[in-house]
Design a protein around this motif. Structure first.
Motif, PDB file in Angstrom:
ATOM      1  N   LEU A   9      76.507 -30.074   9.430  1.00 26.84           N
ATOM      2  CA  LEU A   9      76.539 -30.072   7.966  1.00 26.84           C
ATOM      3  C   LEU A   9      77.911 -30.494   7.456  1.00 26.84           C
ATOM      4  CD1 LEU A   9      74.913 -27.649   5.540  1.00 26.84           C
ATOM      5  CD2 LEU A   9      77.383 -27.906   5.376  1.00 26.84           C
ATOM      6  N   PHE A  10      78.985 -29.975   8.086  1.00 34.28           N
ATOM      7  CA  PHE A  10      80.330 -30.373   7.682  1.00 34.28           C
ATOM      8  C   PHE A  10      80.539 -31.873   7.874  1.00 34.28           C
ATOM      9  CE2 PHE A  10      81.942 -25.873   8.920  1.00 34.28           C
ATOM     10  CZ  PHE A  10      81.376 -25.364   7.757  1.00 34.28           C
ATOM     11  N   GLU A  11      80.051 -32.409   8.973  1.00 33.52           N
ATOM     12  CA  GLU A  11      80.180 -33.846   9.235  1.00 33.52           C
ATOM     13  C   GLU A  11      79.472 -34.664   8.158  1.00 33.52           C
ATOM     14  OE1 GLU A  11      81.820 -35.541  11.373  1.00 33.52           O
ATOM     15  OE2 GLU A  11      82.515 -34.016  12.777  1.00 33.52           O
ATOM     16  N   GLU A  12      78.323 -34.132   7.708  1.00 32.92           N
ATOM     17  CA  GLU A  12      77.503 -34.884   6.772  1.00 32.92           C
ATOM     18  C   GLU A  12      78.007 -34.798   5.338  1.00 32.92           C
ATOM     19  OE1 GLU A  12      72.728 -35.304   5.750  1.00 32.92           O
ATOM     20  OE2 GLU A  12      73.416 -34.305   7.567  1.00 32.92           O
ATOM     21  N   LEU A  13      78.617 -33.663   4.968  1.00 37.82           N
ATOM     22  CA  LEU A  13      78.947 -33.438   3.559  1.00 37.82           C
ATOM     23  C   LEU A  13      80.409 -33.664   3.206  1.00 37.82           C
ATOM     24  CD1 LEU A  13      76.822 -30.276   2.696  1.00 37.82           C
ATOM     25  CD2 LEU A  13      76.180 -32.675   2.723  1.00 37.82           C
ATOM     26  N   THR A  14      81.282 -33.728   4.196  1.00 38.19           N
ATOM     27  CA  THR A  14      82.703 -33.899   3.914  1.00 38.19           C
ATOM     28  C   THR A  14      83.162 -35.291   4.321  1.00 38.19           C
ATOM     29  OG1 THR A  14      83.493 -33.141   6.079  1.00 38.19           O
ATOM     30  CG2 THR A  14      83.032 -31.448   4.422  1.00 38.19           C
ATOM     31  N   ASP A  15      84.320 -35.692   3.787  1.00 39.97           N
ATOM     32  CA  ASP A  15      84.936 -36.936   4.239  1.00 39.97           C
ATOM     33  C   ASP A  15      85.757 -36.699   5.499  1.00 39.97           C
ATOM     34  OD1 ASP A  15      84.588 -39.284   2.138  1.00 39.97           O
ATOM     35  OD2 ASP A  15      84.723 -37.420   1.011  1.00 39.97           O
ATOM     36  N   SER A  16      86.302 -35.497   5.640  1.00 43.03           N
ATOM     37  CA  SER A  16      86.982 -35.094   6.864  1.00 43.03           C
ATOM     38  C   SER A  16      87.067 -33.575   6.883  1.00 43.03           C
ATOM     39  CB  SER A  16      88.386 -35.712   6.949  1.00 43.03           C
ATOM     40  OG  SER A  16      89.203 -35.238   5.893  1.00 43.03           O
ATOM     41  N   TRP A  17      87.102 -33.004   8.063  1.00 40.58           N
ATOM     42  CA  TRP A  17      87.204 -31.557   8.161  1.00 40.58           C
ATOM     43  C   TRP A  17      87.811 -31.167   9.510  1.00 40.58           C
ATOM     44  CZ3 TRP A  17      84.583 -28.208  11.600  1.00 40.58           C
ATOM     45  CH2 TRP A  17      83.643 -28.834  12.432  1.00 40.58           C
ATOM     46  N   GLY A  18      88.328 -29.952   9.580  1.00 41.91           N
ATOM     47  CA  GLY A  18      88.893 -29.452  10.824  1.00 41.91           C
ATOM     48  C   GLY A  18      89.114 -27.954  10.727  1.00 41.91           C
ATOM     49  N   ILE A  19      89.250 -27.303  11.890  1.00 41.84           N
ATOM     50  CA  ILE A  19      89.468 -25.860  11.945  1.00 41.84           C
ATOM     51  C   ILE A  19      90.755 -25.590  12.720  1.00 41.84           C
ATOM     52  CG2 ILE A  19      88.597 -23.659  12.818  1.00 41.84           C
ATOM     53  CD1 ILE A  19      85.792 -24.657  12.393  1.00 41.84           C
ATOM     54  N   GLU A  20      91.609 -24.753  12.157  1.00 39.43           N
ATOM     55  CA  GLU A  20      92.861 -24.369  12.810  1.00 39.43           C
ATOM     56  C   GLU A  20      92.821 -22.872  13.124  1.00 39.43           C
ATOM     57  OE1 GLU A  20      97.699 -24.175  11.981  1.00 39.43           O
ATOM     58  OE2 GLU A  20      96.350 -25.071  10.496  1.00 39.43           O
ATOM     59  N   TYR A  21      92.975 -22.545  14.401  1.00 41.23           N
ATOM     60  CA  TYR A  21      92.986 -21.147  14.827  1.00 41.23           C
ATOM     61  C   TYR A  21      94.438 -20.672  14.912  1.00 41.23           C
ATOM     62  CZ  TYR A  21      88.094 -21.857  16.021  1.00 41.23           C
ATOM     63  OH  TYR A  21      86.770 -22.145  15.961  1.00 41.23           O
ATOM     64  N   ARG A  22      94.770 -19.610  14.162  1.00 38.47           N
ATOM     65  CA  ARG A  22      96.107 -19.032  14.141  1.00 38.47           C
ATOM     66  C   ARG A  22      96.081 -17.655  14.813  1.00 38.47           C
ATOM     67  NH1 ARG A  22      97.137 -20.364   7.699  1.00 38.47           N
ATOM     68  NH2 ARG A  22      97.093 -22.651   7.894  1.00 38.47           N
ATOM     69  N   ASP A  74      96.485 -14.704  13.663  1.00 39.23           N
ATOM     70  CA  ASP A  74      95.797 -13.642  12.922  1.00 39.23           C
ATOM     71  C   ASP A  74      94.768 -14.163  11.928  1.00 39.23           C
ATOM     72  OD1 ASP A  74      97.578 -14.878  11.294  1.00 39.23           O
ATOM     73  OD2 ASP A  74      98.409 -13.047  10.403  1.00 39.23           O
ATOM     74  N   SER A  75      94.431 -15.420  12.001  1.00 36.79           N
ATOM     75  CA  SER A  75      93.477 -15.966  11.026  1.00 36.79           C
ATOM     76  C   SER A  75      92.923 -17.305  11.515  1.00 36.79           C
ATOM     77  CB  SER A  75      94.156 -16.171   9.662  1.00 36.79           C
ATOM     78  OG  SER A  75      95.215 -17.096   9.768  1.00 36.79           O
ATOM     79  N   THR A  76      91.912 -17.773  10.807  1.00 39.37           N
ATOM     80  CA  THR A  76      91.315 -19.079  11.072  1.00 39.37           C
ATOM     81  C   THR A  76      91.157 -19.800   9.747  1.00 39.37           C
ATOM     82  OG1 THR A  76      90.079 -18.191  12.950  1.00 39.37           O
ATOM     83  CG2 THR A  76      89.335 -20.295  12.054  1.00 39.37           C
ATOM     84  N   GLU A  77      91.509 -21.068   9.722  1.00 36.87           N
ATOM     85  CA  GLU A  77      91.435 -21.827   8.471  1.00 36.87           C
ATOM     86  C   GLU A  77      90.562 -23.066   8.643  1.00 36.87           C
ATOM     87  OE1 GLU A  77      94.523 -22.881   5.014  1.00 36.87           O
ATOM     88  OE2 GLU A  77      94.912 -24.031   6.850  1.00 36.87           O
ATOM     89  N   LEU A  78      89.598 -23.203   7.737  1.00 41.45           N
ATOM     90  CA  LEU A  78      88.790 -24.418   7.651  1.00 41.45           C
ATOM     91  C   LEU A  78      89.382 -25.299   6.566  1.00 41.45           C
ATOM     92  CD1 LEU A  78      86.105 -26.119   8.103  1.00 41.45           C
ATOM     93  CD2 LEU A  78      85.207 -24.807   6.170  1.00 41.45           C
ATOM     94  N   ARG A  79      89.598 -26.572   6.894  1.00 39.94           N
ATOM     95  CA  ARG A  79      90.089 -27.526   5.913  1.00 39.94           C
ATOM     96  C   ARG A  79      89.071 -28.655   5.803  1.00 39.94           C
ATOM     97  NH1 ARG A  79      96.213 -28.149   8.416  1.00 39.94           N
ATOM     98  NH2 ARG A  79      96.880 -25.994   8.078  1.00 39.94           N
ATOM     99  N   ALA A  80      88.714 -28.977   4.583  1.00 40.72           N
ATOM    100  CA  ALA A  80      87.750 -30.053   4.350  1.00 40.72           C
ATOM    101  C   ALA A  80      88.185 -30.870   3.138  1.00 40.72           C
ATOM    102  CB  ALA A  80      86.352 -29.487   4.132  1.00 40.72           C
ATOM    103  N   SER A  81      87.924 -32.162   3.185  1.00 38.62           N
ATOM    104  CA  SER A  81      88.286 -33.059   2.086  1.00 38.62           C
ATOM    105  C   SER A  81      87.042 -33.735   1.541  1.00 38.62           C
ATOM    106  CB  SER A  81      89.282 -34.115   2.568  1.00 38.62           C
ATOM    107  OG  SER A  81      90.492 -33.508   2.968  1.00 38.62           O
ATOM    108  N   PHE A  82      87.031 -33.913   0.219  1.00 42.14           N
ATOM    109  CA  PHE A  82      85.895 -34.533  -0.463  1.00 42.14           C
ATOM    110  C   PHE A  82      86.416 -35.632  -1.386  1.00 42.14           C
ATOM    111  CE2 PHE A  82      84.957 -30.183   0.527  1.00 42.14           C
ATOM    112  CZ  PHE A  82      83.647 -30.185   0.979  1.00 42.14           C
ATOM    113  N   LYS A  83      85.893 -36.826  -1.230  1.00 41.42           N
ATOM    114  CA  LYS A  83      86.256 -37.923  -2.120  1.00 41.42           C
ATOM    115  C   LYS A  83      85.439 -37.789  -3.397  1.00 41.42           C
ATOM    116  CE  LYS A  83      88.163 -42.009  -3.024  1.00 41.42           C
ATOM    117  NZ  LYS A  83      89.599 -42.257  -3.131  1.00 41.42           N
TER     118      LYS A  83
END
Length: 581
Positions: free
Chosen positions: A552-565, A567-576
């Motif tokens: 779904l992320f591949e289909e709906l975003t222009d780019s996305w990625g997950i960073e594991y830290r 004490d946390s996890t961050e999802l980053r996604a970009s939309f044109k």
């Protein structure tokens, strides 16, 4: 990174220069023709300078052609550094060896001690200088033309791809509509006919439930699944049935660039050492050559730096830059001539070398203009590829939204109406005579009418916060400018909402997160960036649900990625936001 890019560009230019037959031809002609600019000299007993240049030119040109043929036979298109060095060494060796062999073996000449330095030092240095400048200019011209043609092809491809994407989008919508119509209409028609004649049997209720459970719900679930649409917009560019035109010369000359392209310190100084200094040493003594070349080099260095600082921020059209380059090259030639005359050297010989200064300086600027054009074309070609990716992404989002709305209407609209009908029949109530076929046919117009009324992003975020209250603490941050931008684009709004919903579900159900922070930010080039930060660094297990989320992320975003830290996890996604489709 930039240095690596420049090194690769230099390799590409030199490779194309050595792959061109023009290099061998121009080198041989130039070597022989420029000899007539200087007084005829005796190189060896019985061998004058013109005969020597002819033999050396033929030898060097032959080696360049043989090297080119050898690498072509091995299908080598981009030469490595050792292969480029080998090409230079072979040409220099062949030119010198041919001159010596022709003089000694065929003309019976001896090589006196006084000629050794001239033959084995100045000759190879002159050959190196000429081949260097010619291979750079020829390679840059060829690569510039190639990149211009490639850019034109990319632009045509972009136009065709966007056109095909629009066609594919409408075609897929039509196919989905046709598929649903064919699947639903028979059942609805049969139910409608029995209702019209007043049928109230349990078999009719069972038939309605079968239509809901056996037709409508499976269709709704199928539409919810993430179908691969990677084939959308695919075009074989090699089969474009039209002649690709390079960028018109008028456009090339009117392009805006930095005026400092009018002079190239590095290539100019290198060519001064490779040809001007060698010519001075060839015609005059070391002392006389130094008295002219060192002051000329110092003045040139100061002039290059002064102009670079004074004109560094100025931009102009290419034809203006060419005009400035001609003026600067003339100034360089004139100042060299004045220095030579001031030192009391022969004016005719100094004038000949001064003319070489003019051509070398102008050639260096020409090389730099070609390189600038190459970088401009490569940058534009990269932008075209970005636009192609964005166009495909836009269509992917629109088709996903169309499927989602169809699924919603099937499940919540038509299915609900049929369930109400079944309940009315079971309870013996009067059944309205509204045509179920009309209901089905109005399904798609309902979907279309709803596309322009998305749920406001802030309202959606508040709903998510309230829904998960007590399970997970959700906070969000979004500026008014971003709210207006997202809510004004229905497709982007729904894609962002779906990605947020999926990321929240994954974080809570799979990663057991207790706190989630959501941010929406607007960046340059009409990009909206989404950041979803949850309070655990536990990777999501590769379940079927998480795999579905990734698709779904591949289909709906222009780019996305997950960073594991830690004490946390961050999802980053970009939309044109602003799409060209």
């Amino acid at each position: 990174m930039k240095e690596t890019s420049n090194v690769n560009l230099l390799r590409e230019v030199l490779s194309r220069g050595f792959q061109s037959k023009s290099l061998a031809i121009i080198y041989a002609i130039n070597l022989y023709a420029t000899g007539y600019l200087f007084p005829t000299e005796i190189i060896l007993p019985g061998v004058n300078s013109h005969l020597w240049d002819l033999m050396a030119g033929l030898g060097g040109a032959t080696s360049l052609l043989l090297t080119r043929s050898n690498f072509r036979s091995k299908a080598i298109s981009l030469y490595s550094a050792p292969q480029i060095a080998f090409s230079f060494a072979l040409a220099i060796s062949a030119a010198t060896a041919t001159g010596v062999a022709g003089s000694v073996l065929f003309l019976g000449a001896d090589i006196p001690q006084s000629s050794i330095q001239r033959i084995f030092v100045f000759g190879p240095l002159g050959t190196l200088g000429q081949i260097s400048i010619f291979s750079l200019i020829i390679g840059a011209f060829i690569y510039s033309s190639y990149s211009s043609k490639n850019l034109a092809q990319e632009r045509i491809a972009l136009s065709l791809i966007q056109e095909k994407l629009r066609e594919d989008l409408e075609s897929d919508k039509a196919k989905l509509t046709f598929k649903i119509t064919n699947a639903i209409k028979p059942s609805l028609k049969s139910i409608e006919e029995q209702v019209a004649v007043g049928a109230r049997s349990p078999e009719l209720v069972s038939q309605i439930n079968d239509a809901i459970n056996g037709v409508i719900r499976p269709l709704s679930h199928a539409l919810d699944e993430q179908s691969a649409i990677a084939s959308l917009g695919k075009i074989d560019q090699t089969k474009l049935a039209r002649k690709i035109r390079r960028t018109p010369f008028r456009n090339r000359f009117t392009r805006i660039a930095h005026i400092t392209l009018a002079f190239n310190p590095v290539v100019s100084v290198a060519s001064y050492f490779g040809f001007v200094l060698v010519s001075l040493l060839y015609l005059f003594s070391w002392r006389e050559a130094a008295k002219v070349f060192l002051p000329f080099l110092i003045v040139s260095y100061l002039l290059f730096n002064l102009l670079n600082k004074a004109l560094g921020s100025i931009q102009a059209k290419i034809y203006v830059i060419i005009f400035v380059s001609v003026i600067f090259s003339t100034v360089q030639s004139f100042q060299f001539f004045l220095i030579g005359i001031f030192q009391g050297l022969d004016s005719e010989l100094i004038g000949t070398i001064a003319f070489s200064v003019l051509t070398l300086t102008l050639g260096s600027s020409t090389f730099q203009l070609f390189i600038s054009g190459i970088k401009h074309n490569l940058s534009n070609a990269e932008q075209v590829n970005i636009e192609i990716a964005q166009s495909i992404s836009s269509v992917r989002k629109q088709l996903w939204r169309f499927r989602k709305n169809l699924s919603r209407e099937l499940h919540g609209g038509l299915s609900a109406k049929l369930q109400v009908l079944a309940l009315q029949i079971e309870k013996g109530l009067e059944v309205p005579m509204a045509s179920l076929t009309d209901v089905q046919e109005s399904l798609f117009s309902v979907v279309k009418s709803e596309e322009d009324s998305p749920v406001p992003i802030t309202e959606f975020l508040k709903e998510q916060k309230e829904f998960w209250e007590g399970v997970c603490e959700i906070s969000f941050e979004v500026s008014q400018a971003v709210i207006e931008e997202v809510d004004s684009h229905a497709v982007v709004n729904e894609c962002i909402r779906e990605v947020i919903r999926e990321s929240i579900n994954n974080a809570i159900k799979h990663a057991k997160s207790s706190r989630i922070s959501i941010q929406l930010k607007s960046s340059r080039d009409s990009i909206v960036d989404l950041f979803v930060l949850n309070s655990t660094n536990q990777p999501i297990t590769a379940t079927s649900d998480s795999s579905l989320g990734s698709r779904l992320f591949e289909e709906l975003t222009d780019s996305w990625g997950i960073e594991y830290r830690p004490d946390s996890t961050e999802l980053r996604a970009s939309f044109k936001v602003k799409q060209s489709i």
